[in-house]
Design an enzyme around this catalytic site. Structure first.
Site, PDB file in Angstrom:
ATOM      1  N   LYS A 225      56.829 -38.609  21.384  1.00 28.77           N
ATOM      2  CA  LYS A 225      55.440 -38.954  21.020  1.00 28.77           C
ATOM      3  C   LYS A 225      54.668 -37.708  20.549  1.00 28.77           C
ATOM      4  O   LYS A 225      53.999 -37.740  19.516  1.00 28.77           O
ATOM      5  CB  LYS A 225      54.763 -39.588  22.247  1.00 28.77           C
ATOM      6  CG  LYS A 225      53.268 -39.733  22.183  1.00 28.77           C
ATOM      7  CD  LYS A 225      52.823 -40.958  21.445  1.00 28.77           C
ATOM      8  CE  LYS A 225      51.303 -41.000  21.351  1.00 28.77           C
ATOM      9  NZ  LYS A 225      50.801 -42.076  20.538  1.00 28.77           N
TER      10      LYS A 225
ATOM     11  N   LYS B  96      43.936 -34.513  21.896  1.00 25.02           N
ATOM     12  CA  LYS B  96      44.684 -34.595  23.164  1.00 25.02           C
ATOM     13  C   LYS B  96      46.183 -34.399  22.905  1.00 25.02           C
ATOM     14  O   LYS B  96      46.840 -33.599  23.573  1.00 25.02           O
ATOM     15  CB  LYS B  96      44.440 -35.957  23.819  1.00 25.02           C
ATOM     16  CG  LYS B  96      45.302 -36.186  25.046  1.00 25.02           C
ATOM     17  CD  LYS B  96      45.267 -37.619  25.546  1.00 25.02           C
ATOM     18  CE  LYS B  96      46.373 -37.817  26.566  1.00 25.02           C
ATOM     19  NZ  LYS B  96      46.474 -39.173  27.081  1.00 25.02           N
TER      20      LYS B  96
END
Ligand code: NAD
Length: 312
Positions: free
Chosen positions: A171, A246
């Site tokens: 990811k 993030k």
């Protein structure tokens, strides 16, 4: 059909849990925001008042939480998932968190004989609502096969990325590519504008040439060429700049701990840090093109923070 405990019913979790109910599973949901479990109950799920209540009798327990510290607490604290899960329950964390915490929590679960996978998603809120998420799964082959029928209720693609933590690794590597590519695509369209090259013409050429990438063909940051891209709706998200920051920070933390050189990933993190710092956290991440238009703040954004790039 399975009995599922679902913890974290936010922007992603509630529509994911809703799709599991629609797929015929029995879903008990918990969130620290007291109003959220009731929303799941309203569409046919069950409202749990505690983590333990959500976990009771569950075949699978899914979490969709903001960050690593929440995942560690929800799984490892007294009364948490690892303590409350019944023998044989499968644990599935769909949150995007750091690789180290994912591996640490999976090891703690294994210490109680519980199988766990990290299964972060791509596809955003729209994908969660439509049930078209992609899951990047880290864990044993056997745990991946057990997770598959549950994940199928929420997504269209499941990829086994290897052992524990590898879903998170996939990811953050993917999103580092995305963050960097969105910046350079934005830079190219701004340069074209200054050179008198029409945006649609650049799109027509670059989308069929060696510069082709998802940031051009599916999510073009200028209005016009891709009607569904956020550029055509005032950069409403989509995927927010705060979320991109993030993930870029997670990639930088991972790069530091693995001693991997990621100069463009570092520069992208700095640009998004500046963009978010100027009050654009809630805009779509492709709105970075607006920030890059202001050359001075963009150059200041990547200057001093170790990217190796200094203001010209
Ligand atoms: P969110 O903040 O809307 O939802 C998180 C939920 O977790 C909140 O409702 C919060 O109250 C709950 N929570 C926090 N601590 C808890 C605890 N101790 N016990 C129970 N519930 C608790 O966030 P989101 O947008 O749904 O994102 C969730 C995860 O998915 C994040 O890790 C994010 O990075 C990832 N993600 C989000 C998107 C997106 O587009 N929103 C896309 C891909 C991945």
């Amino acid at each position: 059909m399975a009995r599922i405990g679902f913890i974290g019913l936010g922007n992603m979790g509630l529509p994911m849990a809703t799709n599991l109910v629609k797929a015929g599973h029995t879903v008990a949901g918990f969130d620290v925001i007291k109003s959220l479990p009731g929303k799941l109950a309203a569409i046919g799920g069950e409202a749990a008042q505690t983590i333990a209540a959500a976990c009771g009798g569950a075949d699978a327990i899914i979490t969709m939480l903001p960050a690593g510290e929440h995942v560690r607490e929800v799984y490892c604290a007294a009364g948490g998932v690892i303590e409350a899960a019944g023998a044989g329950a499968l644990l599935i964390d769909c949150s995007t968190i750091d690789v180290a915490t994912a591996r640490e929590v999976a090891a703690a679960a294994a210490g109680r004989g519980l199988a766990m996978v990290d299964a972060p998603v791509s596809g955003g809120v729209a994908g969660a609502e439509a049930g078209t998420l992609t899951f990047m799964v880290g864990g044993s082959e056997a745990a991946f096969e057990r997770a598959r029928p549950v994940l199928e209720g929420m997504g269209k693609a499941m990829v086994h990325a290897g052992g524990s933590g590898n879903g998170q690794a996939a990811k953050i590597c993917n999103n580092m590519i995305l963050g960097v590519s969105m910046i350079v695509v934005s830079e190219a369209f701004l340069l074209a504008e200054k050179l008198g090259l029409d945006a649609q013409r650049l799109f027509d050429i670059a989308s069929k040439s060696s510069g082709q990438c998802w940031s051009i063909t599916s999510y073009c940051p200028v209005p016009g060429p891709v009607p569904t891209s956020p550029a055509n709706r005032g950069y409403q998200p989509g995927f927010t700049a705060a979320m991109m920051l993030k993930d870029l920070k997670l990639a930088q933390d991972a790069a530091r701990s693995a001693n991997a050189a990621t100069p463009l990933g570092a520069a992208a993190a700095e640009l998004y840090r500046s963009f978010v710092g100027e009050g654009h956290a809630g805009e779509d991440f492709s709105a970075i093109i607006r920030f890059l238009r202001d050359t001075r703040s963009a150059v200041a954004g990547i200057g001093p923070a170790g990217s190796g790039l200094s203001p010209a």
